[in-house]
Motif scaffolding. Sequence first.
Motif, PDB file in Angstrom:
ATOM      1  N   ASP A 109       0.865  -1.175   0.000  1.00 26.62           N
ATOM      2  CA  ASP A 109       0.000   0.000   0.000  1.00 26.62           C
ATOM      3  C   ASP A 109       0.907   1.231   0.000  1.00 26.62           C
ATOM      4  O   ASP A 109       2.116   1.117   0.235  1.00 26.62           O
ATOM      5  CB  ASP A 109      -0.909  -0.013   1.240  1.00 26.62           C
ATOM      6  N   LEU A 215     -15.281   9.755   5.521  1.00 25.58           N
ATOM      7  CA  LEU A 215     -13.988   9.962   4.857  1.00 25.58           C
ATOM      8  C   LEU A 215     -14.142   9.800   3.346  1.00 25.58           C
ATOM      9  O   LEU A 215     -15.062   9.114   2.877  1.00 25.58           O
ATOM     10  CB  LEU A 215     -12.965   8.928   5.337  1.00 25.58           C
TER      11      LEU A 215
ATOM     12  N   ARG B  32      -9.800   5.922  10.669  1.00 26.34           N
ATOM     13  CA  ARG B  32      -8.831   6.392   9.676  1.00 26.34           C
ATOM     14  C   ARG B  32      -7.693   5.384   9.487  1.00 26.34           C
ATOM     15  O   ARG B  32      -7.318   5.068   8.363  1.00 26.34           O
ATOM     16  CB  ARG B  32      -8.255   7.745  10.118  1.00 26.34           C
ATOM     17  N   PHE B  33      -7.156   4.880  10.587  1.00 26.87           N
ATOM     18  CA  PHE B  33      -6.087   3.881  10.456  1.00 26.87           C
ATOM     19  C   PHE B  33      -6.604   2.588   9.833  1.00 26.87           C
ATOM     20  O   PHE B  33      -5.869   1.901   9.123  1.00 26.87           O
ATOM     21  CB  PHE B  33      -5.436   3.604  11.818  1.00 26.87           C
ATOM     22  N   VAL B  35      -8.470   2.309   7.416  1.00 33.91           N
ATOM     23  CA  VAL B  35      -8.425   2.405   5.950  1.00 33.91           C
ATOM     24  C   VAL B  35      -7.154   1.728   5.439  1.00 33.91           C
ATOM     25  O   VAL B  35      -7.174   0.964   4.468  1.00 33.91           O
ATOM     26  CB  VAL B  35      -8.469   3.875   5.476  1.00 33.91           C
ATOM     27  N   TYR B  36      -6.030   1.974   6.143  1.00 33.05           N
ATOM     28  CA  TYR B  36      -4.764   1.383   5.705  1.00 33.05           C
ATOM     29  C   TYR B  36      -4.761  -0.132   5.905  1.00 33.05           C
ATOM     30  O   TYR B  36      -4.256  -0.880   5.073  1.00 33.05           O
ATOM     31  CB  TYR B  36      -3.588   2.029   6.451  1.00 33.05           C
TER      32      TYR B  36
END
Lengths: 278, 248
Positions: A109, A215, B32-33, B35-36
Amino acid sequence: MSGQGPIPAVAGLGLRFAHLGEVIATDAAIPFVEVHGENHLSGPAGVALEVIRRDRAVSLHCVGLSLGSAQGLDDAHLQRLAELARRVEPALVSEHLAWNAVDHAHLADLLPLPLNRESLDVVCRNVERMQEAFGRTILVENPATYVQFPQSDIPEGAFMDELCRRTGCGMLCDVANIVVAAHNHGWDARAHLASFPAWAIGEYHLAGHERADGLLIDTHDRDISIATWELFDEALASIGPRPALAERDRAIPGFAAMLTEMALVQAHLDRAEQRRAA
Amino acid sequence: MLLEFQRDFAAFLLRAAAPPPAIGRAPGEAVRFDVYRHNFTGNIVGALSGAYPGLHRALGDAPFGALAAAFAAASPPAEADLHRYGEDFARHVAQAMPEPVWLADLARLDWAFSCALHAPDAPALSLEALAEALRTRDDTQDLVLRAHPSLRLLTLAHPVRALREALLAEDDAAALDAIRDVAATGERLAVLRGTAGMTALTLAPAALRLATELAGGVALDAALAEEADGEALRLFLDHGMFSEAEVT
């Protein structure tokens, strides 16, 4: 390395494996194609790229070199990509302001970096090494991000500006990534665009994104949003036209739809040119 | 500092219980984390699905995804080229899912195809070129054939080639028929990207022995003295299993 010569400010095609045969066979005007270097290191895709580059300019977009790695670049991977570049002689070479490798684990990624003096030194060192291996300058792309870090004390625009000044590299301005990051972090997208070093920008990217849990997620799997088109128009007006393309990496449509999307990008470039001439 | 940060981030991606690498600035940091983590897992599952399409189809999305995610956490890619990632996945599958018994062989066949697809290119040695090499040399004792880089020789305990073809064609009736047949004796295959494209050739035991010896560098004379199988050699060359003849 001499390369294919510069690409003018035109729309190109983000070429994926499914369309290799069609690009070789088509008579359609495709000024340049951009491929992920990692997808053409060997096998039929490698052979196909060498055929395609005889008739069309190629932009080699790399995704796995991990320019932000504190431990430096993976030498074997760097040499494989540099060897591909020697065969293809691309008109453009690019990578990302991101990292994905640590302790020999490759994390598949584009991971976010804290932006500070230490990471700037690391990225400068790695960009210089990549440019040395390729024998040419590269473009570095601003990433889509979802988190910020307390360790960051340099704004992305200033970070990119100093990176370009210190290493001589250029910037690949991904307009969609600005839209995504600006939404996710509460930034003003136009101001963020304006913070990048316009003088160094050598290419634009656009892509579609998804909205989830408040988001924006950079998915490359759908049409480009209106906000991204508008920011692209702003970039063309304030920074100027550059080679540009729409990226698709999932839910890849048919070849005709890809050509239509390329034509849309070209229409925005044409309109910007007309406005500049008026 | 950056190195520690990257090690923490990698631990977060690879271990579900690990915390995010740093306290962020915005509310909703966990989302948010994630997502990774989601991107990492999705990209790995996608890469393994590309390398193991028959296995993916046999298991279905959710079981395959769970197996692939567990494998990725235990054995993340060691290099950036994801086309080379997943060699040990077949072994992981065999340990994690011993039943059905043919599953591990299906995974091995998938991996052989993936390796063949992404192998470097090389010309095919033709029968005529080999005949010319033999004709122009007085002494052919040291003549060896170099295997095409894509060649993979397999001995499978269960005959899964037909099953894999049915799975990839999404032909459920044929897949069921093939599953009924996998109790039969195993099969020996040469998988390669040859003159007819991606191919899996069924080999008789003697032909597999000959191919194995030749690919292992045994001189042509010596290999044929043991397995004098001219028809098998013609089959190998017709399909481009060897790329050149050279004197060692």
